[in-house]
Design a protein around this motif. Sequence first.
Motif, PDB file in Angstrom:
ATOM      1  N   THR A  46      -3.007  -0.030   4.325  1.00 41.95           N
ATOM      2  CA  THR A  46      -4.071  -0.351   3.418  1.00 41.95           C
ATOM      3  C   THR A  46      -3.914  -0.588   2.481  1.00 41.95           C
ATOM      4  O   THR A  46      -4.531  -0.453   1.789  1.00 41.95           O
ATOM      5  CB  THR A  46      -5.231   1.119   4.009  1.00 41.95           C
ATOM      6  OG1 THR A  46      -4.506   2.293   3.959  1.00 41.95           O
ATOM      7  CG2 THR A  46      -5.472   0.940   5.686  1.00 41.95           C
ATOM      8  N   THR A  47      -2.326   0.198   1.829  1.00 45.88           N
ATOM      9  CA  THR A  47      -2.162   0.465   0.747  1.00 45.88           C
ATOM     10  C   THR A  47      -1.156  -0.701   0.074  1.00 45.88           C
ATOM     11  O   THR A  47      -1.322  -1.215  -0.702  1.00 45.88           O
ATOM     12  CB  THR A  47      -1.506   1.382   0.504  1.00 45.88           C
ATOM     13  OG1 THR A  47       0.329   1.109   1.049  1.00 45.88           O
ATOM     14  CG2 THR A  47      -2.327   2.933   0.944  1.00 45.88           C
ATOM     15  N   LEU A  48      -1.296  -1.441   1.159  1.00 47.97           N
ATOM     16  CA  LEU A  48      -0.375  -2.708   0.200  1.00 47.97           C
ATOM     17  C   LEU A  48      -1.215  -4.184   0.760  1.00 47.97           C
ATOM     18  O   LEU A  48      -2.904  -4.175   1.195  1.00 47.97           O
ATOM     19  CB  LEU A  48       0.226  -3.210   1.248  1.00 47.97           C
ATOM     20  CG  LEU A  48       1.478  -2.000   2.047  1.00 47.97           C
ATOM     21  CD1 LEU A  48       2.178  -2.505   3.484  1.00 47.97           C
ATOM     22  CD2 LEU A  48       1.914  -1.564   0.572  1.00 47.97           C
ATOM     23  N   THR A  49      -1.465  -5.531  -0.306  1.00 50.22           N
ATOM     24  CA  THR A  49      -1.915  -6.532  -0.124  1.00 50.22           C
ATOM     25  C   THR A  49      -0.546  -7.993  -0.366  1.00 50.22           C
ATOM     26  O   THR A  49       0.892  -7.349  -0.675  1.00 50.22           O
ATOM     27  CB  THR A  49      -2.781  -6.642  -1.435  1.00 50.22           C
ATOM     28  OG1 THR A  49      -0.944  -6.818  -2.931  1.00 50.22           O
ATOM     29  CG2 THR A  49      -3.546  -6.004  -2.015  1.00 50.22           C
ATOM     30  N   TRP A  50      -1.000  -8.207   0.395  1.00 51.26           N
ATOM     31  CA  TRP A  50      -0.043 -10.044   1.212  1.00 51.26           C
ATOM     32  C   TRP A  50      -1.188 -10.378   1.714  1.00 51.26           C
ATOM     33  O   TRP A  50      -2.224 -10.369   1.980  1.00 51.26           O
ATOM     34  CB  TRP A  50       0.708  -8.842   2.080  1.00 51.26           C
ATOM     35  CG  TRP A  50       0.104  -8.632   3.659  1.00 51.26           C
ATOM     36  CD1 TRP A  50       0.490  -9.901   5.104  1.00 51.26           C
ATOM     37  CD2 TRP A  50      -0.302  -7.799   4.177  1.00 51.26           C
ATOM     38  NE1 TRP A  50      -0.447  -9.588   6.187  1.00 51.26           N
ATOM     39  CE2 TRP A  50      -1.032  -8.526   5.527  1.00 51.26           C
ATOM     40  CE3 TRP A  50      -0.919  -6.871   3.215  1.00 51.26           C
ATOM     41  CZ2 TRP A  50      -2.284  -7.643   6.772  1.00 51.26           C
ATOM     42  CZ3 TRP A  50      -1.531  -5.401   4.719  1.00 51.26           C
ATOM     43  CH2 TRP A  50      -1.766  -5.670   6.040  1.00 51.26           C
ATOM     44  N   VAL A 102       4.185 -11.275   6.855  1.00 52.42           N
ATOM     45  CA  VAL A 102       3.518 -10.247   7.886  1.00 52.42           C
ATOM     46  C   VAL A 102       4.153  -9.507   5.948  1.00 52.42           C
ATOM     47  O   VAL A 102       4.651  -9.639   5.212  1.00 52.42           O
ATOM     48  CB  VAL A 102       5.008  -9.982   8.308  1.00 52.42           C
ATOM     49  CG1 VAL A 102       5.339  -8.560   8.660  1.00 52.42           C
ATOM     50  CG2 VAL A 102       4.265 -11.087   9.539  1.00 52.42           C
ATOM     51  N   PRO A 103       3.532  -7.934   5.909  1.00 49.92           N
ATOM     52  CA  PRO A 103       3.538  -7.442   5.069  1.00 49.92           C
ATOM     53  C   PRO A 103       4.758  -6.540   5.119  1.00 49.92           C
ATOM     54  O   PRO A 103       5.283  -6.400   5.632  1.00 49.92           O
ATOM     55  CB  PRO A 103       2.610  -5.742   6.055  1.00 49.92           C
ATOM     56  CG  PRO A 103       1.609  -5.710   7.031  1.00 49.92           C
ATOM     57  CD  PRO A 103       2.193  -7.565   7.132  1.00 49.92           C
ATOM     58  N   ARG A 104       5.273  -6.212   3.852  1.00 55.58           N
ATOM     59  CA  ARG A 104       6.550  -6.207   3.449  1.00 55.58           C
ATOM     60  C   ARG A 104       6.522  -4.057   2.849  1.00 55.58           C
ATOM     61  O   ARG A 104       5.907  -4.327   2.685  1.00 55.58           O
ATOM     62  CB  ARG A 104       7.322  -6.605   2.432  1.00 55.58           C
ATOM     63  CG  ARG A 104       7.328  -8.092   2.850  1.00 55.58           C
ATOM     64  CD  ARG A 104       7.836  -8.621   2.307  1.00 55.58           C
ATOM     65  NE  ARG A 104       8.678 -10.592   2.958  1.00 55.58           N
ATOM     66  CZ  ARG A 104       9.764 -10.552   3.545  1.00 55.58           C
ATOM     67  NH1 ARG A 104      10.395  -9.895   3.552  1.00 55.58           N
ATOM     68  NH2 ARG A 104       9.676 -11.549   4.208  1.00 55.58           N
ATOM     69  N   TYR A 109      10.344  -6.437   6.692  1.00 55.97           N
ATOM     70  CA  TYR A 109       9.070  -6.316   7.131  1.00 55.97           C
ATOM     71  C   TYR A 109       8.937  -5.152   7.792  1.00 55.97           C
ATOM     72  O   TYR A 109       9.311  -4.145   7.905  1.00 55.97           O
ATOM     73  CB  TYR A 109       9.666  -7.219   8.589  1.00 55.97           C
ATOM     74  CG  TYR A 109       9.533  -9.199   7.820  1.00 55.97           C
ATOM     75  CD1 TYR A 109      10.926  -9.520   8.281  1.00 55.97           C
ATOM     76  CD2 TYR A 109       8.033  -9.319   6.835  1.00 55.97           C
ATOM     77  CE1 TYR A 109      10.930 -10.866   8.193  1.00 55.97           C
ATOM     78  CE2 TYR A 109       8.134 -10.980   6.542  1.00 55.97           C
ATOM     79  CZ  TYR A 109       9.003 -11.468   7.139  1.00 55.97           C
ATOM     80  OH  TYR A 109       9.870 -12.134   7.010  1.00 55.97           O
ATOM     81  N   VAL A 110       7.018  -5.379   7.620  1.00 59.11           N
ATOM     82  CA  VAL A 110       6.848  -3.795   8.641  1.00 59.11           C
ATOM     83  C   VAL A 110       6.634  -4.210   9.519  1.00 59.11           C
ATOM     84  O   VAL A 110       6.385  -5.875   9.972  1.00 59.11           O
ATOM     85  CB  VAL A 110       5.130  -3.501   7.425  1.00 59.11           C
ATOM     86  CG1 VAL A 110       4.415  -2.464   8.290  1.00 59.11           C
ATOM     87  CG2 VAL A 110       5.308  -2.917   5.934  1.00 59.11           C
ATOM     88  N   ARG A 111       6.382  -3.204  10.918  1.00 54.54           N
ATOM     89  CA  ARG A 111       6.408  -3.085  12.135  1.00 54.54           C
ATOM     90  C   ARG A 111       5.349  -2.380  12.903  1.00 54.54           C
ATOM     91  O   ARG A 111       5.309  -1.049  12.103  1.00 54.54           O
ATOM     92  CB  ARG A 111       7.355  -3.696  12.256  1.00 54.54           C
ATOM     93  CG  ARG A 111       8.370  -2.441  12.598  1.00 54.54           C
ATOM     94  CD  ARG A 111       9.987  -2.629  13.761  1.00 54.54           C
ATOM     95  NE  ARG A 111       9.456  -1.503  15.171  1.00 54.54           N
ATOM     96  CZ  ARG A 111       9.643  -1.494  15.830  1.00 54.54           C
ATOM     97  NH1 ARG A 111      11.211  -1.904  16.053  1.00 54.54           N
ATOM     98  NH2 ARG A 111       9.162  -1.280  16.960  1.00 54.54           N
TER      99      ARG A 111
END
Length: 255
Positions: free
Chosen positions: A144-148, A154-156, A163-165
């Motif tokens: 929720t603190t990331l933008t992509w 996929v968020p990093r 990659y975030v999983r």
Amino acid sequence: MTIEEQIRQAAALIKASERLVVLTGAGVSKESGVPTFRDALDGLWAKYDPMRLATPQAFASNPKLVWEFYEYRRRLMSPAQPNPAHQALAELERRIPTLQIITQNVDDLHEQAGSTRIIRLHGKISANKCSKSCQGDPTPVDVTTLTWDEQHEVPRCPHCGAYVRPDVVWFGEMLPLDQLDEAKLASARADVMLVVGTSGTVMPAADMPHITRRVGGKVIEINPSESELTPIADLWLSGAAGNILPRVLAALDEA
Ligand code: OAD
């Protein structure tokens, strides 16, 4: 023996227990509308086999597809509320503060119902982590603190760019060792294990009731169908967890 007599027997065993452990599986969340892992997926995902999506290999070859699969499952799960089974287990912990839940489920309905002593063997679907565990295993990431670019990306990980999983155990992966050790210790010290809503088909989770039996503990199963664990159960209460557990709790007052 009638189900009422079995419920009374189960309540007597629970009342007399010094160390009660509960092993839960997808069946305990079924009445909350959470599809089990093996429920047929609908719509877009019907053509995919979950067993093939929930793997490190699938994520390595198509991270976007696996990420979307978990976003889909998170959307399915988010409206779910704890059902009377989760509530009964939370009440049981209030009465037996040493009660320990070992869950295979990745939803957070036990926590939402008020249970606090939970060992999570397969992770938590609402949590994410760095796929490279760059700051240690796990490296939690709050997306929720990331933008992509949600359409294509996929968020990093903010630390290393990997990659975030989802923070869940995939097929072929090791379980979190600290949780597994805690579960084995709890099972080896239990004098009663309540097994609720699991087919008992996936190791090492399904070994926990065997550990309790080996140390002379009693195993009580709640499941509408027979499972791989029914043969080692001292008592099999055949029924839905949301129906049976509140009745066991009520019988505790008379035991
Ligand atoms: P399963 O889907 O294998 O089994 C669900 C069990 O719940 C079955 O035995 C059903 O009879 C029973 N059941 C259904 N409705 C119920 C109800 N209302 N009350 C009580 N029981 C009910 O789910 P699990 O045994 O949890 O692993 O599956 C274990 C693991 O297999 C999962 O954690 C997942 C999957 O692969 C990972 O994701 C690593």
